[in-house]
Design an enzyme around this catalytic site. Sequence first.
Site, mmCIF file in Angstrom:
data_model
loop_
_atom_site.group_PDB
_atom_site.id
_atom_site.type_symbol
_atom_site.label_atom_id
_atom_site.label_comp_id
_atom_site.label_asym_id
_atom_site.label_seq_id
_atom_site.Cartn_x
_atom_site.Cartn_y
_atom_site.Cartn_z
ATOM 1 N N LYS A 180 0.839 -1.214 0.000
ATOM 2 C CA LYS A 180 0.000 0.000 0.000
ATOM 3 C C LYS A 180 0.865 1.253 0.000
ATOM 4 O O LYS A 180 1.781 1.372 0.818
ATOM 5 C CB LYS A 180 -0.886 0.010 1.248
ATOM 6 C CG LYS A 180 -1.686 1.290 1.457
ATOM 7 C CD LYS A 180 -2.617 1.151 2.648
ATOM 8 C CE LYS A 180 -3.584 2.318 2.775
ATOM 9 N NZ LYS A 180 -3.043 3.461 3.505
ATOM 10 N N HIS A 221 -2.187 7.917 0.732
ATOM 11 C CA HIS A 221 -2.551 7.937 2.155
ATOM 12 C C HIS A 221 -3.587 9.048 2.417
ATOM 13 O O HIS A 221 -3.589 9.670 3.475
ATOM 14 C CB HIS A 221 -1.292 8.175 3.001
ATOM 15 C CG HIS A 221 -1.271 7.448 4.324
ATOM 16 N ND1 HIS A 221 -0.491 6.354 4.569
ATOM 17 C CD2 HIS A 221 -1.935 7.683 5.488
ATOM 18 C CE1 HIS A 221 -0.658 5.959 5.827
ATOM 19 N NE2 HIS A 221 -1.535 6.737 6.403
ATOM 20 N N SER A 253 -7.788 6.918 -1.805
ATOM 21 C CA SER A 253 -7.510 8.345 -1.593
ATOM 22 C C SER A 253 -8.516 9.222 -2.321
ATOM 23 O O SER A 253 -8.487 9.342 -3.546
ATOM 24 C CB SER A 253 -6.085 8.742 -2.013
ATOM 25 O OG SER A 253 -5.134 8.021 -1.237
ATOM 26 N N GLY A 254 -9.406 9.801 -1.532
ATOM 27 C CA GLY A 254 -10.347 10.790 -2.061
ATOM 28 C C GLY A 254 -11.713 10.243 -2.420
ATOM 29 O O GLY A 254 -12.539 10.978 -2.952
HETATM 30 C C1 LIG Z 1 -7.602 8.953 10.629
HETATM 31 C C2 LIG Z 1 -6.858 8.125 9.605
HETATM 32 C C3 LIG Z 1 -6.005 7.138 10.047
HETATM 33 C C4 LIG Z 1 -5.296 6.357 9.115
HETATM 34 N N1 LIG Z 1 -4.512 5.338 9.567
HETATM 35 C C5 LIG Z 1 -3.884 4.544 8.674
HETATM 36 C C6 LIG Z 1 -3.151 3.419 9.122
HETATM 37 O O1 LIG Z 1 -3.067 3.140 10.324
HETATM 38 N N2 LIG Z 1 -2.519 2.671 8.182
HETATM 39 C C7 LIG Z 1 -2.589 2.948 6.844
HETATM 40 O O2 LIG Z 1 -2.005 2.228 6.039
HETATM 41 N N3 LIG Z 1 -3.302 3.998 6.391
HETATM 42 C C8 LIG Z 1 -3.968 4.779 7.269
HETATM 43 N N4 LIG Z 1 -4.726 5.821 6.818
HETATM 44 C C9 LIG Z 1 -4.832 6.055 5.365
HETATM 45 C C10 LIG Z 1 -6.022 5.286 4.778
HETATM 46 O O3 LIG Z 1 -5.822 3.910 4.805
HETATM 47 C C11 LIG Z 1 -6.251 5.675 3.313
HETATM 48 O O4 LIG Z 1 -5.088 5.475 2.559
HETATM 49 C C12 LIG Z 1 -6.712 7.118 3.137
HETATM 50 O O5 LIG Z 1 -7.485 7.554 4.218
HETATM 51 C C13 LIG Z 1 -7.489 7.227 1.854
HETATM 52 O O6 LIG Z 1 -7.905 8.533 1.612
HETATM 53 P P1 LIG Z 1 -9.380 9.069 1.980
HETATM 54 O O7 LIG Z 1 -9.392 9.270 3.456
HETATM 55 O O8 LIG Z 1 -9.492 10.315 1.211
HETATM 56 O O9 LIG Z 1 -10.355 7.998 1.546
HETATM 57 C C14 LIG Z 1 -5.441 6.607 7.723
HETATM 58 C C15 LIG Z 1 -6.307 7.604 7.299
HETATM 59 C C16 LIG Z 1 -7.026 8.361 8.213
HETATM 60 C C17 LIG Z 1 -7.980 9.404 7.720
#
Ligand SMILES: Cc1cc2nc3c(=O)[nH]c(=O)nc-3n(C[C@H](O)[C@H](O)[C@H](O)COP(=O)(O)O)c2cc1C
Length: 395
Positions: free
Chosen positions: A256, A280, A312-313
């Site tokens: 990822k 991310h 993402s998004g």
């Molecule tokens: C509050 C929060 C915590 C996150 N924690 C992790 C995590 O622990 N591990 C990880 O691989 N991605 C993490 N992410 C990223 C998400 O897996 C993802 O890639 C991202 O939120 C996608 O974008 P979006 O929020 O616009 O859908 C986190 C995202 C948010 C918003």
Amino acid sequence: MKVEQAVNIEDLRRMCQRRLPRIAYDYIEGSVDDERGMVTNQAGFLRYRLLPRYLVDVGKRDQSVTLFGKTYSSPFGFGPTGTMGLFRRGSELMLAKAAREANIPYVMSGASNASIEAAARIAPDHLWYQLYSASNQSICADLLRRANDAGVKVLMVTVDVPVRTRRERNIRNGFNFQHKLKPSIVAEALMHPAWVIEYLRNGGAPMLDNWAPYAKPGANAMEVAQFFNSEVPAPAQTWRELETFRKLWPGTLVVKGIMRPEDAERAVAAGADGILVSNHGGRQLDRAPAPIDMFPAIDAAVGDKTTLMLDSGIRRGSDIITSLCVGAKFTFLGRAGLYGVSAGGEAGARRVIEILRTELDLNMGQMGCPTVADLGPDCLWTERDLAPVVRRPAV
Ligand SMILES: Cc1cc2nc3c(=O)[nH]c(=O)nc-3n(C[C@H](O)[C@H](O)[C@H](O)COP(=O)(O)O)c2cc1C
């Protein structure tokens, strides 16, 4: 307003914002630096229009997708998001349950509050696990052993956190809990009594359950969190660690956070079965491009050798459709799932799925694409496709 009344994901975002104190909501919503990443991700989707094809029989529509040998009922799942217990106690298990009931995957974060074992009891066939490389690699090895023992089939290794980022909202709010909270932040939190009561009733800060066994015996939630922060991100993570995880993990391995074609090639060479093209959610490198914009180059490099996915998004069914038309096999939600579960618990998690499913279904019908296999690049239109206007002689 109840979550059942939410018409779209934006409604759930607003409800989440109302329920959470600013310090918690800002952790979900915030990104790094100027927070342009989320805007970039949205703009990436909006560059495409969806071209309808009419007079096609769309009486029966099917959005199911087969991924790594398992058929899911929709082409999206809940991606990994950490420290969710802060937003609502038990919210990881609520997402896991909603995912199982809706037959979509739930990816448990490497920074989760609930344990792998607890989630596996709730969603044995829908649980994936996400790993962060740690300084002490024997912890990673043990987490992989536990995930495998719990019956997890798919491991997601996140590679886009080489260093801790400076998220300005968190700095201003004192989110890391290492400093005394400012009175203004505490006063603001008190205006969200439902959250405060739940937080206090559950004994304050939630424990990172997966990490508790590796911290010093009897460590409290704060001490376990500090221990986690001392281990992750591992300062010197390289391809070598990924290769080690590949050797240790007997199941399907997804990487990822890949954003470059040559990194995708290297991940495939290291034995990745799938790649999640992701920035991310704009939370790591503010000026990174949108995954949807990098996707075609990555697809050209490795699309015939591995399974490519995207996150993402995503806030709309049409974002998912655009991703599938570009060539993604599957998509993941980050904040959308958090909005729902933070706002309304299990019902909120279910509502996220219902909303996106309905949007997908109606868009597929409108586009003359009764199945996911019908969605392809021919369904996309961009301004580059503008045909020249022809001047005809007057008849
Ligand atoms: C509050 C929060 C915590 C996150 N924690 C992790 C995590 O622990 N591990 C990880 O691989 N991605 C993490 N992410 C990223 C998400 O897996 C993802 O890639 C991202 O939120 C996608 O974008 P979006 O929020 O616009 O859908 C986190 C995202 C948010 C918003």
